[in-house]
Design a protein around this motif. Structure first.
Motif, PDB file in Angstrom:
ATOM      1  N   ARG A  50       0.836  -1.196   0.000  1.00  0.00           N
ATOM      2  CA  ARG A  50       0.000   0.000   0.000  1.00  0.00           C
ATOM      3  C   ARG A  50       0.865   1.237   0.000  1.00  0.00           C
ATOM      4  NH1 ARG A  50      -0.922  -1.959   5.320  1.00  0.00           N
ATOM      5  NH2 ARG A  50      -2.877  -2.938   4.643  1.00  0.00           N
ATOM      6  N   ILE A  51       0.269   2.348  -0.395  1.00  0.00           N
ATOM      7  CA  ILE A  51       1.028   3.598  -0.526  1.00  0.00           C
ATOM      8  C   ILE A  51       0.125   4.759  -0.142  1.00  0.00           C
ATOM      9  CG2 ILE A  51       0.421   3.823  -2.985  1.00  0.00           C
ATOM     10  CD1 ILE A  51       3.295   4.932  -3.398  1.00  0.00           C
ATOM     11  N   GLY A  52       0.715   5.735   0.544  1.00  0.00           N
ATOM     12  CA  GLY A  52      -0.028   6.895   1.001  1.00  0.00           C
ATOM     13  C   GLY A  52      -0.358   7.872  -0.105  1.00  0.00           C
ATOM     14  N   TRP A  53      -1.100   8.916   0.271  1.00  0.00           N
ATOM     15  CA  TRP A  53      -1.679   9.837  -0.687  1.00  0.00           C
ATOM     16  C   TRP A  53      -0.631  10.502  -1.607  1.00  0.00           C
ATOM     17  CZ3 TRP A  53      -2.749   9.730   4.536  1.00  0.00           C
ATOM     18  CH2 TRP A  53      -4.034   9.364   4.908  1.00  0.00           C
ATOM     19  N   ARG A  72       3.268   5.546  -7.204  1.00  0.00           N
ATOM     20  CA  ARG A  72       2.099   6.188  -7.794  1.00  0.00           C
ATOM     21  C   ARG A  72       2.506   7.451  -8.521  1.00  0.00           C
ATOM     22  NH1 ARG A  72      -1.907   7.300  -3.092  1.00  0.00           N
ATOM     23  NH2 ARG A  72      -3.132   8.387  -4.708  1.00  0.00           N
ATOM     24  N   ASP A  73       1.712   7.796  -9.518  1.00  0.00           N
ATOM     25  CA  ASP A  73       1.892   9.051 -10.249  1.00  0.00           C
ATOM     26  C   ASP A  73       0.557   9.777 -10.199  1.00  0.00           C
ATOM     27  OD1 ASP A  73       2.222  11.125 -12.038  1.00  0.00           O
ATOM     28  OD2 ASP A  73       3.388   9.949 -13.439  1.00  0.00           O
ATOM     29  N   ASN A  74       0.468  10.773  -9.334  1.00  0.00           N
ATOM     30  CA  ASN A  74      -0.807  11.470  -9.143  1.00  0.00           C
ATOM     31  C   ASN A  74      -1.185  12.323 -10.355  1.00  0.00           C
ATOM     32  OD1 ASN A  74      -1.184  10.284  -6.663  1.00  0.00           O
ATOM     33  ND2 ASN A  74      -0.542  12.078  -5.480  1.00  0.00           N
ATOM     34  N   ARG A  75      -0.212  12.639 -11.206  1.00  0.00           N
ATOM     35  CA  ARG A  75      -0.548  13.372 -12.424  1.00  0.00           C
ATOM     36  C   ARG A  75      -1.232  12.473 -13.438  1.00  0.00           C
ATOM     37  NH1 ARG A  75       5.357  15.091 -13.825  1.00  0.00           N
ATOM     38  NH2 ARG A  75       5.488  12.902 -13.217  1.00  0.00           N
ATOM     39  N   LYS A  76      -0.899  11.176 -13.382  1.00  0.00           N
ATOM     40  CA  LYS A  76      -1.466  10.211 -14.326  1.00  0.00           C
ATOM     41  C   LYS A  76      -2.587   9.381 -13.702  1.00  0.00           C
ATOM     42  CE  LYS A  76       2.722   9.701 -17.078  1.00  0.00           C
ATOM     43  NZ  LYS A  76       3.731   8.741 -17.620  1.00  0.00           N
ATOM     44  N   ASN A  77      -2.919   9.663 -12.450  1.00  0.00           N
ATOM     45  CA  ASN A  77      -3.976   8.913 -11.751  1.00  0.00           C
ATOM     46  C   ASN A  77      -3.730   7.412 -11.779  1.00  0.00           C
ATOM     47  OD1 ASN A  77      -5.178  11.396 -11.355  1.00  0.00           O
ATOM     48  ND2 ASN A  77      -6.719  11.121 -12.951  1.00  0.00           N
ATOM     49  N   THR A  78      -2.484   7.030 -11.552  1.00  0.00           N
ATOM     50  CA  THR A  78      -2.110   5.623 -11.703  1.00  0.00           C
ATOM     51  C   THR A  78      -1.220   5.181 -10.553  1.00  0.00           C
ATOM     52  OG1 THR A  78      -2.267   5.795 -14.117  1.00  0.00           O
ATOM     53  CG2 THR A  78      -1.045   3.927 -13.225  1.00  0.00           C
ATOM     54  N   VAL A  79      -1.448   3.970 -10.095  1.00  0.00           N
ATOM     55  CA  VAL A  79      -0.566   3.333  -9.136  1.00  0.00           C
ATOM     56  C   VAL A  79       0.044   2.108  -9.804  1.00  0.00           C
ATOM     57  CG1 VAL A  79      -2.421   1.948  -8.108  1.00  0.00           C
ATOM     58  CG2 VAL A  79      -0.366   2.448  -6.776  1.00  0.00           C
ATOM     59  N   TYR A  80       1.294   1.830  -9.451  1.00  0.00           N
ATOM     60  CA  TYR A  80       2.053   0.756 -10.094  1.00  0.00           C
ATOM     61  C   TYR A  80       2.514  -0.259  -9.050  1.00  0.00           C
ATOM     62  CZ  TYR A  80       2.404   4.403 -13.647  1.00  0.00           C
ATOM     63  OH  TYR A  80       2.119   5.388 -14.557  1.00  0.00           O
TER      64      TYR A  80
END
Length: 119
Positions: A50-53, A72-80
């Motif tokens: 898991r990963i925080g905000w 995660r890349d919050n600009r791309k709305n994606t978690v990896y």
């Protein structure tokens, strides 16, 4: 309400690598704690990472620590989920999950992507 769609699963030999992606839509992605879970045939679903905000903190199941990396890349709305040194016991359906506040009981789930590791 956030919608989650996973991709990147497949068949890989033991020792190989895969990168899973989970694309989110419908809500502000950076408002959510994100996680990966997995479920193998005949077994209960289990936590993977898991990963925080904002990208931290992160936490991992002992079984994947040192081999898997969540980001995660919050600009791309994606978690990896980068998965290295894969083992046959990593074979499972991997599911992305999200929640605004709960670290341990996410309310939103994707459909999952199959990962199969051959020996």
């Amino acid at each position: 309400q956030v919608q989650l769609v996973e991709s990147g699963g497949g068949l890989v030999q033991a020792g190989g690598s895969l990168r899973l992606s989970c694309a989110a839509s419908g809500s502000t992605f950076s408002n959510y704690i994100m996680g990966w879970y997995r479920q193998a045939p005949g077994k209960e679903r289990e936590f993977v990472a898991r990963i925080g905000w904002s990208g931290s903190p992160t936490s991992y199941a002992d079984s994947v620590k040192g081999r898997f990396t969540i980001s995660r890349d919050n600009r791309k709305n994606t978690v990896y989920l980068q998965m290295n040194s894969l083992k046959p016991e990593d074979t499972a359906v991997y599911v992305c999950a999200a929640d605004r506040n709960s670290w341990y009981r996410p309310n939103y789930w994707g459909q999952g992507t199959q990962v199969t590791v051959s020996s």
